[in-house]
Scaffold this motif. Structure first.
Motif, PDB file in Angstrom:
ATOM      1  N   LYS A 113       9.441   3.320  -8.032  1.00 53.65           N
ATOM      2  CA  LYS A 113       9.595   3.677  -6.458  1.00 53.65           C
ATOM      3  C   LYS A 113       8.141   3.755  -5.772  1.00 53.65           C
ATOM      4  CE  LYS A 113      13.968   5.745  -6.703  1.00 53.65           C
ATOM      5  NZ  LYS A 113      14.840   7.118  -6.550  1.00 53.65           N
ATOM      6  N   SER A 114       7.410   4.269  -6.539  1.00 50.98           N
ATOM      7  CA  SER A 114       6.010   4.505  -5.874  1.00 50.98           C
ATOM      8  C   SER A 114       4.948   3.317  -5.765  1.00 50.98           C
ATOM      9  CB  SER A 114       5.014   5.332  -6.657  1.00 50.98           C
ATOM     10  OG  SER A 114       5.794   6.858  -6.817  1.00 50.98           O
ATOM     11  N   ARG A 116       6.694   0.261  -5.642  1.00 52.53           N
ATOM     12  CA  ARG A 116       7.176  -0.530  -4.525  1.00 52.53           C
ATOM     13  C   ARG A 116       6.577  -0.241  -3.111  1.00 52.53           C
ATOM     14  NH1 ARG A 116      13.658  -0.145  -3.767  1.00 52.53           N
ATOM     15  NH2 ARG A 116      14.008  -1.605  -1.853  1.00 52.53           N
ATOM     16  N   THR A 117       6.643   1.138  -2.957  1.00 46.96           N
ATOM     17  CA  THR A 117       5.830   1.826  -1.608  1.00 46.96           C
ATOM     18  C   THR A 117       4.606   1.272  -1.272  1.00 46.96           C
ATOM     19  OG1 THR A 117       7.677   3.376  -1.798  1.00 46.96           O
ATOM     20  CG2 THR A 117       5.575   3.762  -0.311  1.00 46.96           C
ATOM     21  N   GLN A 118       3.989   1.294  -2.583  1.00 42.88           N
ATOM     22  CA  GLN A 118       2.467   1.061  -2.473  1.00 42.88           C
ATOM     23  C   GLN A 118       2.407  -0.434  -1.772  1.00 42.88           C
ATOM     24  OE1 GLN A 118       0.921  -0.725  -5.738  1.00 42.88           O
ATOM     25  NE2 GLN A 118      -0.693  -1.332  -4.156  1.00 42.88           N
ATOM     26  N   ASP A 121       3.201  -0.680   1.598  1.00 39.86           N
ATOM     27  CA  ASP A 121       2.417  -0.137   2.442  1.00 39.86           C
ATOM     28  C   ASP A 121       1.153  -0.900   2.784  1.00 39.86           C
ATOM     29  OD1 ASP A 121       3.844   2.274   2.996  1.00 39.86           O
ATOM     30  OD2 ASP A 121       2.790   3.463   1.514  1.00 39.86           O
TER      31      ASP A 121
END
Length: 367
Positions: A113-114, A116-118, A121
């Motif tokens: 999840k992190s 993917r978010t990175q 962003d």
């Protein structure tokens, strides 16, 4: 009583649906809209497959720059997964794509999840970017026995593409550039809450696929390239004389049989949709074909990247040729005749080879 088509009627339906009769489409976008997609393949023995498919329909009216313009400037076409599709159809594509991702891949995305978010962003701040410009911060690395092993960034981006969050914005050389989907796809796309249901989208896709093929087997199966084959339950049930089993025919293509058939000769990409379903090509055309680029040279029957040859309603042979770009030559190694060729067929095929060389800007060289 079930409709029965003569074999030549079935073949003519298939050829006309694929825009391979004498009537030429007027534009690249019209061509892709009727075919529903162009497959992307990097092999350049003669020209990239997408270019070959477009040229075989549009002839000298097509230039490779037309594809780049449609993808990156006009945005009438878009890359999705390993295909080029009409932008007007992207809603249907997006509605179906998540359900075709393997559960293992979905689990991997959820475990990162992190990461993917990175990626999202970074694209939001600096996109479009190629995958190599994004840092790999995967909590769980992607592992495979194939070419994607230890390529977590690229694999995550490709999965986010199929999930509708990321889109191909263009190309930087051979590399795809990626951006947020909202910056690439039309602003008036329906919101996710009211997008087409998978059932609705599947029917739209199936109707379009049958219209592009003209005639196909009922049911559905997935190709090795991730594309769905078959007509499902749409179209008119029929049989083809001398061929076992049931078929489905597009009703508009069936009605167009009354308009007559204007034949021509064409050289096809091995990935052309007239021959892509090898079982269908064998059943309807009696055409046996295997792409032999992965075979040792000594075991090839027709050549490294042999082009199927269409003459009228028949697939009549294969062209074994390769472009030498340094010497500006189209080297013709062999022309395989699947049936006994008349002088007319031979002349038409030679003329088409010359036309291909002219489009490529090279000279034909025979053995």
């Amino acid at each position: 009583m079930t409709l029965t088509l003569a074999p030549e009627q079935a073949r003519r339906i298939a050829v006309r649906a694929q825009l391979l009769d004498a009537r030429r489409p007027v534009s690249l976008v019209e061509t892709v809209d009727q075919l529903t997609l162009l497959q992307i393949d990097p092999t350049k023995a003669i020209a990239p497959s997408a270019d070959l498919v477009a040229w075989s329909r549009l002839c000298d009216a097509y230039d490779h720059s037309d594809l780049t313009f449609a993808l990156e400037q006009e945005r009438s076409l878009v890359e999705f997964s390993s295909f080029i599709v009409p932008m007007d159809e992207i809603e249907t594509v997006l509605a179906l794509s998540p359900g075709r991702i393997h559960p293992t891949a979905i689990e991997w995305v959820e475990a990162n999840k992190s990461f993917r978010t990175q990626i999202l962003d970074r694209l939001r701040a600096d996109g479009p970017l190629v995958a190599g410009e994004i840092e790999d911060t995967a909590e769980v690395r992607w592992a495979s026995t194939g070419w994607t092993n230890d390529r977590s960034v690229l694999r995550m981006i490709e999965l986010l593409n199929r999930m509708g969050e990321v889109a191909v914005a263009g190309r930087r050389g051979k590399l795809r550039t990626w951006d947020l989907a909202e910056r690439v796809y039309p602003a008036d796309l329906r919101p996710m809450s009211v997008e087409p249901s998978p059932g609705e989208a599947l029917r739209v896709e199936t109707v379009r696929r049958l219209a592009s093929l003209g005639i196909a087997r009922p049911g559905r199966k997935e190709s090795t390239g991730g594309e769905m084959l078959g007509a499902g339950d749409v179209g008119v049930p029929c049989t083809v004389a001398g061929v076992d089993g049931e078929w489905r025919v597009d009703p508009e293509a069936l009605a167009a049989l009354e308009d007559g058939f204007a034949p021509r000769t064409a050289l096809l990409s091995p990935f052309d949709r007239l021959v892509y379903d090898r079982d269908r090509a064998l059943d309807l055309f009696g055409f046996e074909y295997v792409l032999e680029m992965y075979k040792p040279a000594a075991k090839r029957r027709w050549g490294y990247f042999a082009l199927p040859i269409l003459h009228g309603e028949r697939l009549v042979g294969k062209l074994d040729a390769k472009v030498d770009r340094k010497k500006e030559r189209l080297n013709v190694f062999a022309v395989h005749e699947d049936i006994g060729w008349t002088a007319e067929i031979g002349d038409a095929v030679r003329a088409e080879i010359e036309a291909l060389a002219g489009w490529l800007g090279v000279e034909v060289v025979h053995p």
